[in-house]
Design a protein around this motif. Structure first.
Motif, short mmCIF file in Angstrom:
data_model
loop_
_atom_site.label_atom_id
_atom_site.label_comp_id
_atom_site.label_asym_id
_atom_site.label_seq_id
_atom_site.Cartn_x
_atom_site.Cartn_y
_atom_site.Cartn_z
N ASN A 1 -6.32 9.81 -5.10
CA ASN A 1 -5.04 10.30 -4.57
C ASN A 1 -4.68 9.68 -3.24
N ASN A 2 -5.59 8.89 -2.64
CA ASN A 2 -5.26 8.14 -1.42
C ASN A 2 -4.82 6.73 -1.83
N ILE A 3 -3.53 6.47 -1.78
CA ILE A 3 -2.95 5.21 -2.24
C ILE A 3 -2.34 4.49 -1.05
N SER A 4 -2.63 3.19 -0.92
CA SER A 4 -2.16 2.44 0.24
C SER A 4 -1.06 1.44 -0.11
N LYS A 5 -1.00 0.93 -1.34
CA LYS A 5 -0.05 -0.15 -1.64
C LYS A 5 0.36 -0.08 -3.11
N ILE A 6 1.62 -0.46 -3.40
CA ILE A 6 2.15 -0.48 -4.76
C ILE A 6 2.77 -1.86 -5.01
N LEU A 7 2.58 -2.38 -6.23
CA LEU A 7 3.16 -3.68 -6.60
C LEU A 7 3.59 -3.62 -8.06
N GLU A 8 4.82 -4.12 -8.34
CA GLU A 8 5.23 -4.34 -9.73
C GLU A 8 5.04 -5.81 -10.05
N SER A 9 4.23 -6.10 -11.07
CA SER A 9 3.93 -7.48 -11.42
C SER A 9 5.07 -8.07 -12.25
N SER A 10 4.96 -9.37 -12.51
CA SER A 10 5.96 -10.04 -13.33
C SER A 10 5.92 -9.54 -14.77
N GLU A 11 4.80 -8.91 -15.18
CA GLU A 11 4.70 -8.33 -16.51
C GLU A 11 5.28 -6.92 -16.57
N LYS A 12 5.88 -6.46 -15.48
CA LYS A 12 6.49 -5.13 -15.35
C LYS A 12 5.45 -4.02 -15.30
N ASP A 13 4.18 -4.37 -15.11
CA ASP A 13 3.15 -3.35 -14.85
C ASP A 13 3.21 -2.98 -13.38
N ILE A 14 2.88 -1.74 -13.06
CA ILE A 14 2.87 -1.27 -11.68
C ILE A 14 1.43 -1.04 -11.27
N GLY B 1 9.04 18.21 -3.36
CA GLY B 1 8.14 17.84 -4.43
C GLY B 1 7.02 16.92 -4.05
N PHE B 2 6.95 16.44 -2.80
CA PHE B 2 5.79 15.67 -2.36
C PHE B 2 4.62 16.63 -2.19
N LEU B 3 3.41 16.17 -2.54
CA LEU B 3 2.22 16.99 -2.34
C LEU B 3 1.73 16.90 -0.89
N VAL B 4 1.99 15.78 -0.22
CA VAL B 4 1.64 15.59 1.19
C VAL B 4 2.81 14.88 1.86
N ASP B 5 2.78 14.86 3.20
CA ASP B 5 3.86 14.21 3.95
C ASP B 5 3.55 12.77 4.32
N ASN B 6 2.28 12.37 4.27
CA ASN B 6 1.87 11.04 4.73
C ASN B 6 2.17 10.00 3.65
N VAL B 7 3.28 9.26 3.81
CA VAL B 7 3.72 8.26 2.83
C VAL B 7 3.34 6.88 3.36
N ARG B 8 2.63 6.09 2.53
CA ARG B 8 2.07 4.81 2.98
C ARG B 8 2.87 3.59 2.52
N ASP B 9 3.60 3.68 1.40
CA ASP B 9 4.33 2.51 0.90
C ASP B 9 5.49 3.00 0.04
N VAL B 10 6.51 2.14 -0.12
CA VAL B 10 7.66 2.46 -0.96
C VAL B 10 8.14 1.16 -1.60
N VAL B 11 8.36 1.17 -2.93
CA VAL B 11 8.87 0.01 -3.66
C VAL B 11 9.88 0.50 -4.71
N GLU B 12 10.71 -0.42 -5.16
CA GLU B 12 11.64 -0.16 -6.25
C GLU B 12 11.24 -1.01 -7.43
N ASP B 13 11.07 -0.39 -8.63
CA ASP B 13 10.68 -1.17 -9.79
C ASP B 13 11.92 -1.75 -10.46
N SER B 14 11.68 -2.54 -11.50
CA SER B 14 12.77 -3.25 -12.16
C SER B 14 13.71 -2.31 -12.91
#
Length: 802
Positions: A331-344, A285-298
């Motif tokens: 569609n080129n994403i380098s970084k993901i962050l979940e804030s203290s407000e639970k926004d991603i 189900g990935f559209l591409v193989d190049n994965v730049r970041d991985v995080v787990e949300d709350s």
């Protein structure tokens, strides 16, 4: 780009910009609903005795948490609500945010690189700050460093006996390190009074990641290398399982369940202590193989950032892609962050995307399978099910919030089809049934008793079951007929949701009840067999003649295919391999050939005065005729342009030479633009081509200047015009294959739709991006309709940095 949180402000770090003499770092933040001022720091570049540059690794190291620390250029900084605090062993210095106007005036801070690059940065459980250096030395600052301010005196660090460049893993009992200078792994059990233990053996690179079973002993830590899994025993690393090569690891994550995820350039790698698996676009189900970041949300969702495939959310069972079609900036994403407000937050090449799961993700249903005589999972077409036996639907509700969902479903085809509601409370109160007890069903009760009563009146019963979180709905007693099953999932308090999941199926009546249906068919088959017997004799006489005609037709088709293939080879051979390299202009071109070969081509020329010129041509006629006229025109254009420098003169001379030599009664439309880099203008003449389009900021202008096509009349004097360009202006040339493209309803794409598409393009698009944007828009409009004419586009963009 990096993204992190300071207080309740979201900070961003642009990709460092390295130049010949320095590397520039730019910081900005999102506070109070606005993107505020910025900080710019330039670290000067120094060249070592061996030619090594001090900025060979310009990355930024981050230590997040209550206090945010970062390191770059060999220096240590603390981020707070006022800006950055530059901390050295001697002093501290405040670096405040600046307004954009001050940034443009060149007032960024200039500093020299630190004496030794910093390779790792983190805080321990006692809030002490650890700093590792490229030479293996390690400094540990007391927790008072977190309260550093410009008015405080310097806080000296502890210089430890440890020699390591990176921290690999930290546990309550141990810390694991790697020294890149010696290739050694190091274990330190008691950091207060114990000694570091250096493991036997060497490694050319640090482990990609470290995994430990939450309940296992400390000496059962598994290290993931690029080619093997190795486990620590005593003072040795022993290979547990060789694995396929793992390419560059961009990020790693240990989930709350103790599962290790790696974001690599070849997919997402998962390791749970038993099995190592790589998820790729081919299967998962990935559209591409190049994965730049991985995080787990709350909420326990795993998010992946990819280059080219947007964001991917994993809910524990399924991967869900989110791209620009879902509102993401790029569609080129380098970084993901979940804030203290639970926004991603997603840092992309096209800007920053803020995703609020409570507002953004509609719940949806997925029908996993339909059980009848066998299990069905492909619902792309209508199913045919047996008359006997119950029909069971296995349904899973999906939500980014991972909360309990309510369901609403109905079966169209019943005498009284009505929506049946199963609330989240009803579903939660059902006894959880395992696979081994799959025959234990619960009749409907409570709020859905009315619907159950109606179904019983027509001989149909329906029951539900909670099988480990999967809603199972069983119908018994369905009669022959056509049915459509629909089901939707709802969030509590919401009245809208994703479209329902649908399954169409038919139940045919028993064969013994259908003899009247088959009697006419039997009579028809008997008559057909009688006629076929008589036709066989006639067919034998005509078979030889048909074979001869088929051979002649095949020979003719082969001849036509050969001609079309040769014509297309000629046409594609006219296209230039690359755009000219010019400082003042950015140029890109593309020609998409039609299924039926035409005579389009574009080319880059050098005229008599040395300036670059661009020609876009469309020869009338299809097949070999159009290709031959294109070749003739291209060759004569090169010859004429060697001795002339004005667009109108070149077209006039070219027309005089083409008119008596065109292959058959034909002509060719041609645009010619001569680029003047010095004066930022274009000398332009048009011989029968569609008007080019000029995009100037938000304004889109047609350059209305055109004369007769070349070759139609011998004596034609062409006129040229001069187009003055401003910084960032874009000029688009195209053939009629673009604006005359037809969709399946035979509607024409048209000039107005083309201009509207151009007006939507961002100003920072490159020439290649502009062409791709236009081609994608035309293909979206045309859909499945066949392309009957070539589509040729050339984009000239005046660089804004000249």
């Amino acid at each position: 780009m990096k993204i992190f949180e300071v207080g309740r402000d979201i900070w961003f770090i642009n990709e460092p910009v390295s130049r010949a003499t320095s590397t520039r770092y730019t910081f900005f933040r999102y506070a109070n609903g606005n993107y505020g001022p910025q900080i710019s720091i330039s670290v000067r570049t120094k060249i070592g005795p061996g030619g090594d540059r001090s900025d060979s690794d310009p990355g930024v190291l981050l230590s997040e948490g209550e206090y945010v620390w970062m390191a770059f250029g060999g220096h240590l900084f603390k981020a707070d609500t006022m800006g950055l605090l530059w901390v050295t062993d001697r002093s501290t210095q405040r670096i405040l945010f600046q307004k954009s106007s001050e940034m443009e005036s060149g007032t960024s801070l200039q500093i020299d690189p630190g004496p030794v690059p910093i390779t790792d940065l983190y805080r321990d459980s006692g809030d002490r700050l650890w700093v590792h250096f490229a030479n293996g030395s390690v400094k540990r600052y007391p927790k008072d460093i977190n309260l550093a301010s410009p008015t405080m005196s310097s806080i000296p660090p502890d210089l430890l006996r440890l020699k390591a460049t990176h921290l690999i893993k930290s546990t309550p009992e141990d810390k694991w390190y790697f020294n890149a200078m010696t290739g050694k792994l190091i274990r330190w059990s008691d950091i207060e009074s114990g000694k570091p233990i250096i493991l036997d053996g060497e490694s050319s690179a640090a482990p990609l990641a470290v995994w430990q079973e939450p309940a296992s002993q400390i000496d059962r830590i598994t290290f993931v290398f690029s080619d093997a899994l190795r486990t620590y025993h005593g003072k040795m690393l022993r290979t547990v399982d060789p694995i396929g090569p793992i390419d560059t690891v961009n990020a790693s994550l240990i989930t709350r369940d103790g599962v290790l995820w790696l974001a690599t350039s070849d997919g997402a790698v998962r390791y749970d202590g038993t099995r190592l698996r790589t998820y790729t676009r081919q299967e998962d189900g990935f559209l591409v193989d190049n994965v730049r970041d991985v995080v787990e949300d709350s909420r326990g969702n795993i998010w992946f950032a990819t280059r080219g495939g947007g964001a991917v959310r994993y809910d524990g069972e399924t991967f869900h892609s989110r791209t620009t079609k879902n509102g993401w900036a790029h569609n080129n994403i380098s970084k993901i962050l979940e804030s203290s407000e639970k926004d991603i937050w997603f840092a992309t090449e096209g800007g920053v995307t803020q995703y609020t799961p409570a507002r953004g993700g509609l719940p949806e249903c997925r029908i996993i399978s339909l059980e009848a005589d066998k299990s069905y999972s492909d619902f792309s077409s209508s199913l045919v099910l047996p008359t006997r036996g119950a029909k069971t639907f296995n349904v899973r509700g999906l939500s980014s919030l991972r909360e309990g969902l309510s369901y609403q479903f109905k079966l169209i085809g019943l005498d009284t089809p009505t929506w049946v509601n199963v609330s989240a409370e009803d579903f939660a109160n059902l006894p959880v049934v395992s696979t081994a007890r799959a025959d234990e069903w619960t009749p409907f009760a409570g709020s859905i008793a009315t619907e159950q009563q109606n179904l019983n009146n027509i001989g149909v019963t329906q029951e539900i079951q909670n099988q480990n979180g999967i809603l199972r709905i069983r119908y018994a007693g369905l009669k022959a007929g056509h049915y459509t099953f629909l089901i939707k999932a709802f969030r509590k308090g919401w009245h809208y949701t994703a479209p329902p999941a649908i399954v169409d199926f038919n139940i045919p009546p028993p064969i013994w009840t259908r003899w009247r249906t088959y009697l006419p068919t039997f009579i028809f088959i008997t008559v057909v067999f009688a006629l076929v017997g008589r036709l066989i004799l006639n067919r034998r006489h005509t078979l030889q003649l048909r074979n001869e005609m088929r051979e002649k037709e095949e020979a003719e088709m082969q001849r036509i295919r050969a001609e079309l293939s040769e014509a297309q080879n000629i046409q594609m051979g006219l296209l230039p391999p690359e755009a000219p390299d010019m400082k003042g202009f950015e140029v890109a071109g593309m020609s998409v050939p039609a299924t039926q070969v035409g005579g389009d081509f574009y080319d880059y020329l050098t005229v008599e005065n040395g300036q670059n010129a661009i020609a876009v041509a469309d020869a009338a006629g299809k097949g070999l005729r159009g290709a031959m006229n294109a070749v003739l025109t291209n060759g004569m254009l090169y010859e004429v342009s060697r001795y002339k420098s004005e667009a109108a003169v070149i077209l006039s001379d070219l027309n005089a030479g083409l008119a008596p030599r065109m292959y058959g009664p034909s002509f060719i439309a041609l645009n010619l633009a001569i680029l003047d880099e010095t004066n930022k203008r274009i000398n332009y003449a048009n011989g029968g081509q569609p008007y080019p389009i000029l995009k100037r900021g938000a304004e889109v202008i047609e350059i209305e200047n055109s004369d007769l096509p070349l070759g139609s009349m011998k004596r034609v004097v062409y006129e040229s015009s001069t187009i003055e360009l401003n910084d960032g202006d874009t000029l688009i040339f195209h053939t009629d294959g673009l604006i005359e493209a037809l969709n399946t309803a035979e509607e024409m794409y048209g000039t107005e739709r083309f201009k509207e598409s151009v007006s939507r393009m961002p100003d920072n698009f490159s020439a290649e991006d502009i062409i791709q944007h236009i081609v994608d828009d035309v293909h979206e409009f045309v859909g499945d309709a066949e392309q009957y004419d070539d589509l040729t586009i050339v984009v000239i963009r005046l660089r804004s940095d000249v």
